[in-house]
Design a protein around this motif. Structure first.
Motif, PDB file in Angstrom:
ATOM      1  N   LEU A  58       0.658  -1.098  -0.080  1.00  0.00           N
ATOM      2  CA  LEU A  58      -0.078   0.134   0.012  1.00  0.00           C
ATOM      3  C   LEU A  58       0.719   1.399   0.038  1.00  0.00           C
ATOM      4  O   LEU A  58       0.521   2.403  -0.525  1.00  0.00           O
ATOM      5  N   PHE A  59       2.136   1.072   0.571  1.00  0.00           N
ATOM      6  CA  PHE A  59       2.848   2.376   0.504  1.00  0.00           C
ATOM      7  C   PHE A  59       3.346   2.516  -0.798  1.00  0.00           C
ATOM      8  O   PHE A  59       3.315   3.714  -1.432  1.00  0.00           O
ATOM      9  N   GLU A  60       3.708   1.422  -1.590  1.00  0.00           N
ATOM     10  CA  GLU A  60       4.129   1.533  -2.981  1.00  0.00           C
ATOM     11  C   GLU A  60       2.964   2.126  -3.664  1.00  0.00           C
ATOM     12  O   GLU A  60       3.247   3.146  -4.707  1.00  0.00           O
ATOM     13  N   LEU A  61       1.931   1.598  -3.758  1.00  0.00           N
ATOM     14  CA  LEU A  61       0.733   1.871  -4.418  1.00  0.00           C
ATOM     15  C   LEU A  61       0.527   3.037  -4.470  1.00  0.00           C
ATOM     16  O   LEU A  61       0.010   3.812  -5.343  1.00  0.00           O
ATOM     17  N   SER A  62       0.336   3.639  -3.067  1.00  0.00           N
ATOM     18  CA  SER A  62      -0.058   5.107  -2.683  1.00  0.00           C
ATOM     19  C   SER A  62       1.039   6.025  -3.121  1.00  0.00           C
ATOM     20  O   SER A  62       0.917   7.197  -2.732  1.00  0.00           O
ATOM     21  N   GLY A  63       2.170   5.697  -3.555  1.00  0.00           N
ATOM     22  CA  GLY A  63       3.255   6.607  -3.811  1.00  0.00           C
ATOM     23  C   GLY A  63       3.979   7.107  -2.569  1.00  0.00           C
ATOM     24  O   GLY A  63       4.439   8.279  -2.609  1.00  0.00           O
ATOM     25  N   GLY A  64       3.814   6.570  -1.597  1.00  0.00           N
ATOM     26  CA  GLY A  64       4.334   6.935  -0.350  1.00  0.00           C
ATOM     27  C   GLY A  64       3.430   7.799   0.635  1.00  0.00           C
ATOM     28  O   GLY A  64       3.720   8.250   1.570  1.00  0.00           O
ATOM     29  N   LEU A  65       2.133   7.859   0.211  1.00  0.00           N
ATOM     30  CA  LEU A  65       1.144   8.741   1.040  1.00  0.00           C
ATOM     31  C   LEU A  65       0.595   8.066   2.267  1.00  0.00           C
ATOM     32  O   LEU A  65       0.259   8.653   3.362  1.00  0.00           O
ATOM     33  N   VAL A  66       0.287   6.770   2.141  1.00  0.00           N
ATOM     34  CA  VAL A  66      -0.153   5.734   3.258  1.00  0.00           C
ATOM     35  C   VAL A  66       1.041   5.060   3.697  1.00  0.00           C
ATOM     36  O   VAL A  66       1.791   4.284   2.959  1.00  0.00           O
ATOM     37  N   THR A  67       1.479   5.566   4.830  1.00  0.00           N
ATOM     38  CA  THR A  67       2.706   4.907   5.595  1.00  0.00           C
ATOM     39  C   THR A  67       2.340   3.908   6.534  1.00  0.00           C
ATOM     40  O   THR A  67       1.280   3.688   7.218  1.00  0.00           O
ATOM     41  N   PRO A  68       3.173   2.865   6.869  1.00  0.00           N
ATOM     42  CA  PRO A  68       2.976   2.000   8.107  1.00  0.00           C
ATOM     43  C   PRO A  68       2.604   2.877   9.312  1.00  0.00           C
ATOM     44  O   PRO A  68       1.840   2.359  10.108  1.00  0.00           O
ATOM     45  N   ASN A  69       2.916   4.059   9.622  1.00  0.00           N
ATOM     46  CA  ASN A  69       2.680   4.816  10.766  1.00  0.00           C
ATOM     47  C   ASN A  69       1.176   5.174  10.590  1.00  0.00           C
ATOM     48  O   ASN A  69       0.637   5.291  11.997  1.00  0.00           O
ATOM     49  N   ASP A  70       0.668   5.279   9.553  1.00  0.00           N
ATOM     50  CA  ASP A  70      -0.690   5.786   9.550  1.00  0.00           C
ATOM     51  C   ASP A  70      -1.628   4.521  10.059  1.00  0.00           C
ATOM     52  O   ASP A  70      -2.737   4.559  10.366  1.00  0.00           O
ATOM     53  N   TRP A  71      -1.032   3.380   9.828  1.00  0.00           N
ATOM     54  CA  TRP A  71      -1.874   2.155  10.511  1.00  0.00           C
ATOM     55  C   TRP A  71      -1.687   2.088  12.088  1.00  0.00           C
ATOM     56  O   TRP A  71      -2.557   1.700  12.795  1.00  0.00           O
ATOM     57  N   VAL A  72      -0.377   2.194  12.599  1.00  0.00           N
ATOM     58  CA  VAL A  72      -0.268   2.202  14.010  1.00  0.00           C
ATOM     59  C   VAL A  72      -0.132   3.235  14.914  1.00  0.00           C
ATOM     60  O   VAL A  72      -0.130   3.074  16.177  1.00  0.00           O
ATOM     61  N   GLY A  73      -0.342   4.241  14.343  1.00  0.00           N
ATOM     62  CA  GLY A  73      -0.251   5.523  14.936  1.00  0.00           C
ATOM     63  C   GLY A  73       1.119   5.772  15.838  1.00  0.00           C
ATOM     64  O   GLY A  73       0.988   6.416  16.705  1.00  0.00           O
TER      65      GLY A  73
END
Length: 75
Positions: A46-61
């Motif tokens: 998802l990070f790659e698909l979103s061009g880096g806009l959705v990061t793992p931090n966005d999932w775990v806070g």
């Protein structure tokens, strides 16, 4: 940026993203509404698909989640 925000911004469908990731549209819906958290492989996809806009931090806070919101930012 949250995954749901990115999905809304881009106009992607649950089924369309699911097809790209090898997941069902229902699984993508659950990711979007927080009923399920993707594993680290899907987070990376998802990070790659979103061009880096959705990061793992966005999932775990952890850390800043989006520019200017200050969530998790060190001061």
């Amino acid at each position: 940026m949250t995954f749901d925000d990115w999905m809304n911004m881009t106009g992607n469908s649950n089924a369309g993203v699911g097809e790209k990731l090898g997941k069902s549209g229902e699984t993508i819906r659950r990711y979007r509404v927080g009923e399920r958290e993707p594993d680290k492989v899907v987070m990376a996809q998802l990070f790659e698909l979103s061009g880096g806009l959705v990061t793992p931090n966005d999932w775990v806070g952890v850390g800043p989640r989006s520019e200017g919101d200050g969530v998790g930012a060190c001061t």
